[in-house]
Enzyme design. Structure first.
Site, mmCIF file in Angstrom:
data_model
loop_
_atom_site.group_PDB
_atom_site.id
_atom_site.type_symbol
_atom_site.label_atom_id
_atom_site.label_comp_id
_atom_site.label_asym_id
_atom_site.label_seq_id
_atom_site.Cartn_x
_atom_site.Cartn_y
_atom_site.Cartn_z
ATOM 1 C CD GLU A 1 -2.912 -1.297 0.174
ATOM 2 O OE1 GLU A 1 -2.924 -0.413 -0.708
ATOM 3 O OE2 GLU A 1 -3.657 -2.287 0.169
ATOM 4 C CG HIS B 1 -4.436 0.125 5.730
ATOM 5 N ND1 HIS B 1 -5.800 0.291 5.596
ATOM 6 C CD2 HIS B 1 -4.170 -1.116 5.271
ATOM 7 C CE1 HIS B 1 -6.314 -0.816 5.074
ATOM 8 N NE2 HIS B 1 -5.351 -1.695 4.875
ATOM 9 C CG HIS C 1 -7.370 -5.077 7.798
ATOM 10 N ND1 HIS C 1 -6.635 -6.178 7.395
ATOM 11 C CD2 HIS C 1 -7.119 -4.106 6.888
ATOM 12 C CE1 HIS C 1 -5.981 -5.885 6.282
ATOM 13 N NE2 HIS C 1 -6.235 -4.636 5.956
ATOM 14 C CD GLU D 1 -14.092 12.291 25.459
ATOM 15 O OE1 GLU D 1 -13.054 11.704 25.153
ATOM 16 O OE2 GLU D 1 -14.182 13.136 26.361
ATOM 17 C CG HIS E 1 -9.302 -3.268 2.712
ATOM 18 N ND1 HIS E 1 -8.600 -3.638 1.597
ATOM 19 C CD2 HIS E 1 -8.373 -3.213 3.702
ATOM 20 C CE1 HIS E 1 -7.321 -3.822 1.884
ATOM 21 N NE2 HIS E 1 -7.163 -3.557 3.168
#
Ligand code: 2HA
Ligand code: ZN
Length: 270
Positions: free
Chosen positions: A116, A139, A141, A169, A210
Site C-alpha cells: 500500500e 492503515h 482492519h 467524544e 476492507h
C-alpha cells in the site's frame, strides 16, 4: 552513529505495531504504517549517503522528493515487528520525483515496503498540503468499522453522523468526520489516488469491506483517531439491531462543538 534500535521513532513504531496487533486490527500481514522523519533525526542513526539498494515505487510523488520514511514491509506481520525490527521495517528516502525509494536501513531479508506504499505516499503528500505537521499514515482492519461498512449506508455524512452519535467524544476527536471509499482493488495507484483525495478533507478514510486509513501529526494521534472511530463502530454494531430509545441529538452535538471549541464539517450537524 547511535543505535537505531534505540531511536525514539523506531521504539515508538515497534510499540505501535505491537499494540495494533494486540487490538486485533492487524491479522497476519494486515495493516501498514509510514512515518515521515526529519533528515537531522535520521542522520544520527544511519549514514544518509550509504544507500543499500534502490527500490522502484511505480508512481510519482514530486512533493515528497528527498523525504525520509520509516515504513512497514510487504508481507510482514505486525506481531513480529518487535522481535526483528530490521527485517520487518525499512527506512527509505524518496528520489527521482518519488519514482525511486533508496533503502537506508531495514528490509534485511531483501524485502520491500508495504504493497500500500502508493496510498501511503500519496496520502502523505495530500495531508502535508493541508497540514505541514502531518507525519503519520496508518492503515489497519478494525473489525467493527469493517462490519459497519456491510450494514450501514456508505454516504460520508450519514456514516460520520452515526459515529458521532455513538460516543460523546467522537465529534471532538474527529470534527471533520470520516470520508468513505467504496470497495476498490487494494495495493493499486488508483486506490492510492482516491485515498489521497479523501485525505484532503479528513484524517480518517474508511475503505469499505476492507479497513481504515488514519493520518496525524504523530503515532499517538493517529492511533487514537482510529481507536475512537472503532469504539464508536463497536457501539453501533452492539445496538444497530435493537430498538433505539436514545441518541445524541444535533443540539447536543452543537453544544459539544461550542464547549470544546471544535468545528464540525460544514453542513454535517443540522
Ligand atoms: O498489507 O492491509 O491492504 C496488507 C494490507 C493491504
Ligand atoms: Zn489492508
Amino acid at each position: 552513529m547511535k543505535n537505531i534500535l534505540e531511536a525514539p521513532f523506531l521504539v515508538e513504531m515497534v510499540r505501535t505495531t505491537t499494540n495494533m496487533y494486540a487490538h486485533g486490527w492487524d491479522e497476519r500481514n494486515g495493516g501498514n504504517i509510514s512515518v515521515l522523519l526529519d533528515e537531522g533525526d535520521v542522520a544520527e542513526y544511519v549514514d544518509v549517503n550509504a544507500v543499500i539498494r534502490d527500490i522502484p515505487t511505480g508512481f510519482e510523488a514530486p512533493a515528497l522528493e528527498g523525504k525520509y520514511f520509516l515504513v512497514t514491509g510487504t508481507g510482514k506481520y505486525f506481531k513480529n515487528v518487535q522481535y526483528d525490527p530490521a527485517r520487518n521495517l525499512g527506512l527509505v528516502r524518496l528520489t527521482n520525483g518519488g519514482k525511486t525509494a533508496q533503502l537506508l536501513w531495514g528490509f534485511t531479508d531483501g524485502g520491500r515496503f508495504t504493497s500500500e506504499f502508493p496510498a501511503h505516499m500519496m496520502s502523505h503528500a495530500a495531508r502535508l498540503s493541508v497540514n505541514p505537521d502531518n507525519r503519520v499514515v496508518m492503515h489497519c482492519h478494525p473489525a467493527n468499522l469493517l462490519a459497519m461498512t456491510y450494514v450501514h449506508d456508505l454516504d460520508e455524512r450519514a456514516f460520520t453522523r452515526t459515529l458521532w452519535q455513538m460516543c460523546t467524544e467522537c465529534i471532538v476527536v474527529f470534527p471533520e468526520g470520516v470520508n468513505v471509499l467504496p470497495w476498490m482493488l487494494c495495493g493499486t495507484n488508483e486506490i492510492g489516488e482516491a485515498t489521497a483525495e479523501k485525505m484532503k478533507t479528513a484524517r480518517l478514510v474508511v475503505w469499505a469491506q476492507h479497513g481504515i486509513y488514519g493520518a496525524g501529526a504523530d503515532l499517538d494521534e493517529t492511533f487514537g483517531l482510529i481507536e475512537t472511530a472503532e469504539k464508536a463502530a463497536e457501539i453501533y454494531m452492539k445496538i444497530a439491531h435493537l430498538p433505539l430509545k436514545n441518541t445524541i441529538s444535533d443540539n447536543q452535538l452543537r453544544q459539544l462543538e461550542t464547549h470544546f471549541g471544535v468545528k464540525a464539517r460544514e453542513g454535517w450537524v443540522d
